[in-house]
Scaffold this motif. Structure first.
Motif, short mmCIF file in Angstrom:
data_model
loop_
_atom_site.label_atom_id
_atom_site.label_comp_id
_atom_site.label_asym_id
_atom_site.label_seq_id
_atom_site.Cartn_x
_atom_site.Cartn_y
_atom_site.Cartn_z
N GLU A 85 0.83 -1.21 0.00
CA GLU A 85 0.00 0.00 0.00
C GLU A 85 0.87 1.26 0.00
O GLU A 85 0.55 2.25 -0.66
CB GLU A 85 -0.95 -0.01 1.20
N LEU A 86 1.98 1.22 0.71
CA LEU A 86 2.91 2.36 0.71
C LEU A 86 3.52 2.56 -0.67
O LEU A 86 3.67 3.70 -1.14
CB LEU A 86 4.01 2.15 1.75
N ARG A 87 3.87 1.47 -1.35
CA ARG A 87 4.40 1.58 -2.72
C ARG A 87 3.36 2.17 -3.66
O ARG A 87 3.68 2.99 -4.52
CB ARG A 87 4.85 0.22 -3.23
N ARG A 88 2.10 1.75 -3.50
CA ARG A 88 1.03 2.31 -4.34
C ARG A 88 0.89 3.81 -4.10
O ARG A 88 0.73 4.59 -5.05
CB ARG A 88 -0.30 1.61 -4.07
N ALA A 89 0.94 4.23 -2.85
CA ALA A 89 0.86 5.66 -2.54
C ALA A 89 2.03 6.41 -3.14
O ALA A 89 1.86 7.51 -3.69
CB ALA A 89 0.80 5.86 -1.02
N LEU A 90 3.23 5.84 -3.06
CA LEU A 90 4.40 6.47 -3.68
C LEU A 90 4.21 6.59 -5.18
O LEU A 90 4.53 7.62 -5.78
CB LEU A 90 5.66 5.65 -3.41
N SER A 91 3.70 5.53 -5.78
CA SER A 91 3.49 5.52 -7.23
C SER A 91 2.50 6.60 -7.66
O SER A 91 2.71 7.29 -8.66
CB SER A 91 2.99 4.14 -7.66
N ARG A 92 1.43 6.76 -6.88
CA ARG A 92 0.41 7.78 -7.20
C ARG A 92 0.93 9.20 -7.01
O ARG A 92 0.56 10.10 -7.75
CB ARG A 92 -0.83 7.58 -6.33
N GLN A 93 1.77 9.41 -6.00
CA GLN A 93 2.15 10.77 -5.63
C GLN A 93 3.50 11.23 -6.18
O GLN A 93 3.89 12.37 -5.95
CB GLN A 93 2.13 10.90 -4.10
N THR A 94 4.21 10.36 -6.85
CA THR A 94 5.49 10.76 -7.44
C THR A 94 5.44 10.48 -8.93
O THR A 94 4.57 9.77 -9.42
CB THR A 94 6.68 9.98 -6.82
N ASN A 95 6.40 11.03 -9.64
CA ASN A 95 6.47 10.78 -11.08
C ASN A 95 7.65 9.88 -11.43
O ASN A 95 8.26 10.02 -12.48
CB ASN A 95 6.55 12.10 -11.84
N LEU A 96 7.95 8.94 -10.53
CA LEU A 96 9.04 8.01 -10.78
C LEU A 96 8.62 7.00 -11.85
O LEU A 96 7.47 6.54 -11.85
CB LEU A 96 9.42 7.26 -9.50
#
Length: 138
Positions: A85-96
């Motif tokens: 879930e933390l990875r999903r949040a990172l994916s949504r909120q960053t442009n990596l």
């Protein structure tokens, strides 16, 4: 001996530093806002102190400390449980381009600083620092 970008002994690249700081800020925001739906994780106050991405940016080691340094094992366990879930949040909120795999470790820097302060406070160390040893006396 001059270091170049191919040297294994050089520090992190500017890209690693930028990505690490982006992940640190984003994870801090996610944890502070309680965006993860885990009551055990949301009741903990966790400070993300540093993020060290691997050279290929596929793994990010997250250094953290719970408020007051207590409940370290519980914090790590809750973060590991919610890693996806933390990875999903990172994916949504960053442009990596790729969201790295997350590894969680307790930051022991503050513990080492306390140990160093205690060492310097010892009488024999203070004596050495002042130069008051018997050998210096005429």
């Amino acid at each position: 001996m001059a270091k170049n970008r191919f040297s294994n002994h050089s520090g992190p690249s500017q890209r690693q530093l930028r990505v690490g700081e982006l992940i640190r800020r984003t994870l801090s925001d996610v944890l502070n806002q309680g965006d993860i739906h885990d009551p055990d994780l949301n009741r903990l106050s966790i400070t993300v102190t540093e993020v060290r991405p691997s050279p290929d940016l596929k793994i990010a080691t997250i250094y953290l400390i719970p408020l007051g340094g207590e409940q370290r094992e519980e914090a790590i366990a809750a973060l590991k449980r919610n890693k996806h879930e933390l990875r999903r949040a990172l994916s949504r909120q960053t442009n990596l381009k790729f969201t790295p795999d997350l590894r969680f470790l307790i930051d022991e820097t503050f513990d080492r600083m306390d140990e160093t302060r205690a060492l310097f406070a010892r009488d024999e160390v203070q004596q050495d620092l002042r130069g008051d040893s018997d050998e210096d006396q005429p």
